[in-house]
Design a protein around this motif. Sequence first.
Motif, mmCIF file in Angstrom:
data_model
loop_
_atom_site.group_PDB
_atom_site.id
_atom_site.type_symbol
_atom_site.label_atom_id
_atom_site.label_comp_id
_atom_site.label_asym_id
_atom_site.label_seq_id
_atom_site.Cartn_x
_atom_site.Cartn_y
_atom_site.Cartn_z
ATOM 1 N N ASP A 141 27.421 11.909 -16.191
ATOM 2 C CA ASP A 141 27.657 10.475 -16.384
ATOM 3 C C ASP A 141 28.464 10.184 -17.645
ATOM 4 N N VAL A 142 28.568 11.169 -18.528
ATOM 5 C CA VAL A 142 29.282 10.980 -19.793
ATOM 6 C C VAL A 142 30.738 11.396 -19.618
ATOM 7 N N LYS A 143 31.626 10.422 -19.778
ATOM 8 C CA LYS A 143 33.060 10.681 -19.684
ATOM 9 C C LYS A 143 33.650 10.715 -21.101
ATOM 10 N N GLU A 144 34.941 10.810 -21.171
ATOM 11 C CA GLU A 144 35.599 10.952 -22.476
ATOM 12 C C GLU A 144 35.360 9.757 -23.386
ATOM 13 N N ASP A 145 35.474 8.551 -22.834
ATOM 14 C CA ASP A 145 35.346 7.359 -23.674
ATOM 15 C C ASP A 145 34.300 6.375 -23.163
ATOM 16 N N SER A 146 33.442 6.828 -22.236
ATOM 17 C CA SER A 146 32.445 5.909 -21.677
ATOM 18 C C SER A 146 31.289 6.665 -21.024
ATOM 19 N N ILE A 147 30.214 5.917 -20.778
ATOM 20 C CA ILE A 147 29.124 6.381 -19.919
ATOM 21 C C ILE A 147 29.232 5.576 -18.636
ATOM 22 N N GLN A 148 29.185 6.253 -17.499
ATOM 23 C CA GLN A 148 29.301 5.577 -16.214
ATOM 24 C C GLN A 148 28.083 5.933 -15.364
ATOM 25 N N TYR A 149 27.316 4.912 -14.981
ATOM 26 C CA TYR A 149 26.090 5.181 -14.228
ATOM 27 C C TYR A 149 25.774 4.011 -13.302
ATOM 28 N N THR A 150 24.845 4.240 -12.397
ATOM 29 C CA THR A 150 24.344 3.201 -11.497
ATOM 30 C C THR A 150 22.893 2.922 -11.842
ATOM 31 N N ARG A 151 22.518 1.666 -11.959
ATOM 32 C CA ARG A 151 21.143 1.319 -12.324
ATOM 33 C C ARG A 151 20.165 1.782 -11.249
ATOM 34 N N ALA A 152 19.067 2.382 -11.679
ATOM 35 C CA ALA A 152 18.036 2.829 -10.733
ATOM 36 C C ALA A 152 17.490 1.650 -9.941
ATOM 37 N N LYS A 153 17.488 0.487 -10.567
ATOM 38 C CA LYS A 153 16.951 -0.716 -9.933
ATOM 39 C C LYS A 153 17.722 -1.106 -8.680
ATOM 40 N N THR A 154 19.030 -0.793 -8.650
ATOM 41 C CA THR A 154 19.862 -1.213 -7.522
ATOM 42 C C THR A 154 20.134 -0.094 -6.532
ATOM 43 N N LYS A 155 19.641 1.122 -6.810
ATOM 44 C CA LYS A 155 19.843 2.220 -5.870
ATOM 45 C C LYS A 155 18.962 2.025 -4.639
ATOM 46 N N ASN A 156 19.435 2.527 -3.499
ATOM 47 C CA ASN A 156 18.677 2.468 -2.239
ATOM 48 C C ASN A 156 18.308 1.049 -1.842
ATOM 49 N N THR A 157 19.193 0.092 -2.139
ATOM 50 C CA THR A 157 18.927 -1.292 -1.759
ATOM 51 C C THR A 157 19.652 -1.677 -0.482
ATOM 52 N N GLY A 158 20.318 -0.710 0.146
ATOM 53 C CA GLY A 158 21.031 -0.999 1.381
ATOM 54 C C GLY A 158 22.484 -1.373 1.167
ATOM 55 N N ARG A 159 22.896 -1.513 -0.098
ATOM 56 C CA ARG A 159 24.298 -1.822 -0.358
ATOM 57 C C ARG A 159 25.149 -0.600 -0.053
ATOM 58 N N LYS A 160 26.270 -0.820 0.620
ATOM 59 C CA LYS A 160 27.128 0.303 0.985
ATOM 60 C C LYS A 160 27.752 0.937 -0.248
ATOM 61 N N LYS A 161 28.140 0.102 -1.207
ATOM 62 C CA LYS A 161 28.792 0.619 -2.406
ATOM 63 C C LYS A 161 28.008 0.186 -3.633
ATOM 64 N N GLN A 162 27.473 1.163 -4.351
ATOM 65 C CA GLN A 162 26.702 0.866 -5.548
ATOM 66 C C GLN A 162 27.646 0.565 -6.713
ATOM 67 N N LYS A 163 27.300 -0.455 -7.480
ATOM 68 C CA LYS A 163 28.144 -0.849 -8.602
ATOM 69 C C LYS A 163 27.961 0.117 -9.767
ATOM 70 N N ILE A 164 29.076 0.595 -10.298
ATOM 71 C CA ILE A 164 29.038 1.508 -11.443
ATOM 72 C C ILE A 164 29.151 0.690 -12.723
ATOM 73 N N ILE A 165 28.263 0.970 -13.677
ATOM 74 C CA ILE A 165 28.278 0.287 -14.965
ATOM 75 C C ILE A 165 29.010 1.167 -15.973
ATOM 76 N N TYR A 166 29.890 0.555 -16.731
ATOM 77 C CA TYR A 166 30.674 1.274 -17.736
ATOM 78 C C TYR A 166 30.189 0.880 -19.131
ATOM 79 N N ILE A 167 29.763 1.867 -19.903
ATOM 80 C CA ILE A 167 29.344 1.651 -21.288
ATOM 81 C C ILE A 167 30.394 2.271 -22.201
ATOM 82 N N THR A 168 31.040 1.444 -22.995
ATOM 83 C CA THR A 168 32.070 1.956 -23.899
ATOM 84 C C THR A 168 31.428 2.768 -25.022
ATOM 85 N N MET A 169 31.982 3.934 -25.273
ATOM 86 C CA MET A 169 31.460 4.798 -26.331
ATOM 87 C C MET A 169 31.707 4.182 -27.708
#
Length: 434
Positions: free
Chosen positions: A282-310
């Motif tokens: 999940d750790v990239k060169e200039d950010s952390i990119q992850y999907t919230r556990a709260k929104t996983k397996n909610t039936g959404r086809k595409k999970q939203k990725i959150i970007y945290i700037t380093m």
Amino acid sequence: MNNAAISIYLDTRHKKANGCYPIKLRVYNPVTKKTKLYPFTKIKSEINNKADILKIINEGFTMQLALDKIQYSNKPRGTNLKLKFFLNECMHKSSNIAESLHPFSFEKFEKEMFDNIPANGNLSSCYQTKIEVLENHHKIGTASNYKLSKKSLDQFASTISKEISFNSITPDFLESYERYMLDELERSETTVSMYLRALRAVYNKAIDDKIIFPEQYPFGKYKYTIPTGDKVIKALTKEQLASLFNGIPKTLEQQKAKDYWFFSFYAQGMNIKDIALLKFQDVKEDSIQYTRAKTKNTGRKKQKIIYITMNEYILDFIKRYKTLSSSPKDHIFPILTKGLSPHEQHKKVKSFTRYINQHFRKYAILNGINEAVSTYWARHSFTNTLINNGASIEFASEALNHSDIRTTQNYVAGFEENRKKEMMKELLKFQLDE
């Protein structure tokens, strides 16, 4: 001549967690060209060991062919024989009712088909079904809330010599339950709201599945309204944040709690569960990119990725607290270990959150902050800081990953109330200066 076409239907639109599909009674009205599907759990039957039959039905089938083999087999055996008898009985009963209706209507059909079925006892099974679905999707915390909701309602019902059921829960019952929780047990409105929203969700699902009738719904206008809960915005001021950031903890435990709390703050209010689940990939060169556990397996086809700037704090924190592993799929921090079940993960995260809260509160008291500061405050404090620095609600909503901007507006409304209080204090200062 039948006024409606009756058949047994494999509902391939709704795949179950086990990979199978539910079977339902399909009723088609050729006049209105409308179709309705009904679960077999609603249909009253005189067949012995109906529980065995419903177990097979609840498990579902992978394909129509498997269902057809049972339904049209000349020599079914054992449970398959009972299932065939049950399905034939349901078909016969529903066809007779449809033929007797002139003209046919779904409302009349449902009244004839299901009105004699007692709703007592169904609520508990609906609660259990919901809990199992949540647990299958690894929503252990939410499943726990449903368990607490049912337990609380059961406890109240026992005080008035009742059992909870779709028939016994009325607006008056819920009003009495609310008074019992607030006055006798001294629980908060937030707790009452949380438990009754779970109950309402069970009712909505039961209505969708045709287990109960809409008339049995006890919520809404002119019925019972769930309290909104205590609107308490828990955020630290700029001065308090500076005091805590620059302060020196007295113990190693306080230092660790401080570090994790400020990591959550700088990571846009990331909660402890998401921190625990972070992986090296999940750790990239200039950010952390992850999907919230709260929104996983909610039936959404595409999970939203959150970007945290380093930033420097996040980089330093990861360097100091990361595990020795470097495998992309390993967890970054030593909170969870490999091979844990969802229940075990939930317990670990809950225990670690309690540890952070316990020691961060002690550290906050050392810095003159006597409120029960917790990890939850990090998210609100991050939002408060954004708004105070001139960020728009849209920007804050995006940063917090709110699916509905009204959630962010509720945050901001709470902060505005706090600002008003501070401004009023400033306005009244002249009285003290005289």
